[in-house]
Motif scaffolding. Structure first.
Motif, short mmCIF file in Angstrom:
data_model
loop_
_atom_site.label_atom_id
_atom_site.label_comp_id
_atom_site.label_asym_id
_atom_site.label_seq_id
_atom_site.Cartn_x
_atom_site.Cartn_y
_atom_site.Cartn_z
N PHE A 82 0.83 -1.20 0.00
CA PHE A 82 0.00 0.00 0.00
C PHE A 82 0.87 1.25 0.00
N MET A 83 1.88 1.26 0.88
CA MET A 83 2.74 2.43 1.03
C MET A 83 3.55 2.69 -0.23
N ILE A 84 4.05 1.61 -0.85
CA ILE A 84 4.84 1.77 -2.08
C ILE A 84 3.99 2.37 -3.20
N LYS A 85 2.79 1.86 -3.36
CA LYS A 85 1.95 2.35 -4.45
C LYS A 85 1.47 3.77 -4.18
N TYR A 86 1.16 4.06 -2.93
CA TYR A 86 0.73 5.41 -2.56
C TYR A 86 1.86 6.41 -2.83
N GLY A 87 3.06 6.07 -2.36
CA GLY A 87 4.20 6.96 -2.55
C GLY A 87 4.56 7.15 -4.02
N SER A 88 4.43 6.08 -4.80
CA SER A 88 4.76 6.16 -6.22
C SER A 88 3.81 7.09 -6.96
N PHE A 89 2.52 7.01 -6.66
CA PHE A 89 1.55 7.86 -7.36
C PHE A 89 1.62 9.30 -6.86
N ILE A 90 2.01 9.50 -5.60
CA ILE A 90 2.19 10.87 -5.11
C ILE A 90 3.35 11.54 -5.83
N SER A 91 4.46 10.81 -5.96
CA SER A 91 5.65 11.37 -6.60
C SER A 91 5.49 11.51 -8.11
N ASN A 92 4.58 10.74 -8.70
CA ASN A 92 4.35 10.80 -10.16
C ASN A 92 3.01 11.43 -10.48
N ASN A 93 2.64 12.42 -9.67
CA ASN A 93 1.36 13.10 -9.86
C ASN A 93 1.23 13.72 -11.25
N ASP A 94 2.36 14.22 -11.79
CA ASP A 94 2.33 14.85 -13.10
C ASP A 94 2.01 13.86 -14.20
N ILE A 95 2.55 12.64 -14.10
CA ILE A 95 2.29 11.64 -15.14
C ILE A 95 0.85 11.14 -15.06
N VAL A 96 0.29 11.07 -13.84
CA VAL A 96 -1.12 10.69 -13.70
C VAL A 96 -2.01 11.72 -14.37
N LYS A 97 -1.68 12.99 -14.16
CA LYS A 97 -2.44 14.07 -14.80
C LYS A 97 -2.34 13.96 -16.32
N CYS A 98 -1.14 13.70 -16.81
CA CYS A 98 -0.92 13.56 -18.25
C CYS A 98 -1.74 12.40 -18.82
N LEU A 99 -1.77 11.28 -18.11
CA LEU A 99 -2.51 10.11 -18.58
C LEU A 99 -4.01 10.39 -18.63
N LEU A 100 -4.54 11.02 -17.58
CA LEU A 100 -5.97 11.33 -17.55
C LEU A 100 -6.35 12.33 -18.64
N GLU A 101 -5.47 13.30 -18.87
CA GLU A 101 -5.74 14.26 -19.95
C GLU A 101 -5.74 13.57 -21.31
N GLN A 102 -4.80 12.65 -21.49
CA GLN A 102 -4.71 11.97 -22.78
C GLN A 102 -5.90 11.02 -22.99
N LEU A 103 -6.40 10.45 -21.88
CA LEU A 103 -7.60 9.62 -21.98
C LEU A 103 -8.74 10.41 -22.60
N GLN A 104 -8.94 11.63 -22.08
CA GLN A 104 -10.03 12.45 -22.58
C GLN A 104 -9.74 13.02 -23.96
N ARG A 105 -8.47 13.40 -24.20
CA ARG A 105 -8.10 14.00 -25.48
C ARG A 105 -8.35 13.03 -26.63
N THR A 106 -8.03 11.76 -26.40
CA THR A 106 -8.24 10.75 -27.45
C THR A 106 -9.73 10.64 -27.79
N CYS A 107 -10.57 10.67 -26.76
CA CYS A 107 -12.02 10.60 -27.00
C CYS A 107 -12.51 11.82 -27.77
N ASN A 108 -12.00 12.98 -27.40
CA ASN A 108 -12.45 14.22 -28.04
C ASN A 108 -12.04 14.32 -29.50
N GLN A 109 -10.95 13.66 -29.88
CA GLN A 109 -10.44 13.75 -31.25
C GLN A 109 -11.19 12.83 -32.22
N LEU A 110 -11.96 11.90 -31.70
CA LEU A 110 -12.68 10.96 -32.56
C LEU A 110 -13.94 11.61 -33.11
N THR A 111 -14.19 11.39 -34.40
CA THR A 111 -15.38 11.94 -35.06
C THR A 111 -16.28 10.85 -35.63
#
Length: 402
Positions: A82-111
């Motif tokens: 639990f502690m390892i995964k919690y610490g890893s996602f806290i330290s990689n907050n920027d990459i989580v944000k990037c992934l979530l943005e790209q999830l939505q961006r891919t959906c928005n680009q589809l026509t």
């Protein structure tokens, strides 16, 4: 700037509402990192660390036997994940944000409506996994909490003149206080650590799961674009326009295939160390808990001794199999792209398009996998191998104890 962040939150929210809620609960939602959230992260992380410490302190006051060492270490390792995964996602907050943005961006680009439906289908898979795992964790937590509070429940429903004894605590801890007197405070600490850890594992696991499902959807869209491009070959009208449509369709398919591979790699590259640590700890923890289960069954079939090791093994098994299944799906969806390229009527296309198709077929000779640090390839086959390794370690441990 605040308005920009707010728009990003609203943009992403409709796709994965349950995922957003889980991340908000443990302070990992990357679009809302206020001072309150930072305080929340410190408190939650401190609860996990202190609970691990108060399990290790049993070695100070208890006599160190083999059974005690195995029981404590197996539990400590589980909460350490639990502690390892919690610490890893806290330290990689920027990459989580990037992934979530790209999830939505891919959906928005589809026509194309069919492509949108493909992505929606894979988003639905993520929602189903999230809902089922959440319900499972809630049910297990409800049963365990009910067991610990059962004397209190009976005192309310069936009051007696005699006080009922507390149920035996399922984990070995040492707080250097009267454990009978402070039973409910100790229990509250254990429940808080377990709820935080369980939510962290669920939320972070579902983020990675959503990314892999998104990649699968992108691979499927690439296959769909190849099919659509080559169906133009059935028409003999306006050959020049037909050739241009085929060529353009294949370019779009190749672009989506490239994006799918890049997105899949991005979702694991920054978490490779974390995932390798989880795999290593999971194998050791499972081996120790196999020993605890076998020992409890062999010597008296004590239900209370069976509860926690069975839960630990089940949690590792479910987490490993879901992750490995998604990695296997990535491999198969990537292969499906090239099966589609091979199956369509590419020989009816113009010569320059056929050369492009041959280039795609050559790319299929390189297998695309979810590779963790070039040390472990995630797949169902390797997941079974890990379980076999854990069982082998258990047999060695048991034979040495005999």
């Amino acid at each position: 700037m605040y308005l920009d962040v707010y728009r990003e939150m609203i943009c992403i929210k409709p796709s994965h509402v349950s995922l957003q809620v889980l991340l908000l609960i443990v302070g990992l939602w990357p679009f809302q990192q206020t001072k309150f959230v930072q305080l929340q992260l410190i408190i939650f992380f401190s609860i996990l660390i202190t609970f691990i410490i108060f399990q290790l302190t049993t070695f100070v006051t208890f006599k160190c036997t083999t059974d005690l060492i195995i029981n404590v270490i197996s539990s400590v390792l589980f909460y350490t994940t639990f502690m390892i995964k919690y610490g890893s996602f806290i330290s990689n907050n920027d990459i989580v944000k990037c992934l979530l943005e790209q999830l939505q961006r891919t959906c928005n680009q589809l026509t194309d409506e069919n492509e949108i439906n493909i992505i929606k289908k894979y988003n639905t898979y993520t929602k189903c996994y999230t809902t089922l795992c959440t319900l499972l964790i809630i049910m297990v937590g409800f049963v365990l909490i009910s067991y610990l509070f059962w004397p209190c429940i009976l005192d309310i429903l069936l009051p007696t003149n005699e006080s009922r004894s507390h149920p035996s605590f399922l984990l070995v801890t040492e707080y250097f206080v009267d454990q009978e007197k402070y039973f409910y405070l100790i229990m509250l600490h254990a429940i808080a650590a377990s709820c935080i850890g369980g939510t962290v594992m669920l939320a972070t696991g579902m983020v990675l799961l959503a990314c892999q499902h998104q990649a699968c959807g992108m691979f499927r869209i690439a296959s769909y674009r190849v099919e659509q491009a080559m169906t133009v070959c059935n028409s003999r009208k306006n050959c020049l326009k037909s050739h241009n449509l085929i060529y353009k369709g294949l370019i779009y398919a190749v672009d989506m295939h490239r994006k799918a591979m890049k997105f899949s790699q991005l979702s694991t590259s920054r978490f490779e160390v974390m995932l390798l640590l989880l795999i290593s700890i999971g194998v050791i923890c499972a081996s120790l808990n196999f020993y605890r289960i076998f020992h409890a069954v062999l010597f008296g079939f004590n239900i209370e001794e069976l509860v926690m090791p069975v839960l630990f093994v089940a949690a590792h098994f479910v987490y490993l199999m879901i992750g490995s299944y998604c990695a296997q799906e990535i491999m198969e969806h990537n292969n499906d792209v090239f099966i589609t390229v091979y199956s369509v009527q590419w020989y009816l296309a113009p010569l320059h398009v056929q050369k492009m198709v041959l280039f795609l077929l050559q790319r299929s000779t390189k297998v695309f996998t979810v590779n963790l640090g070039k040390l472990f390839v995630a797949s169902l086959e390797n997941a079974v191998m890990l379980l076999s390794t854990a069982f082998s370690y258990f047999t060695v441990l048991y034979s040495t104890q005999r």
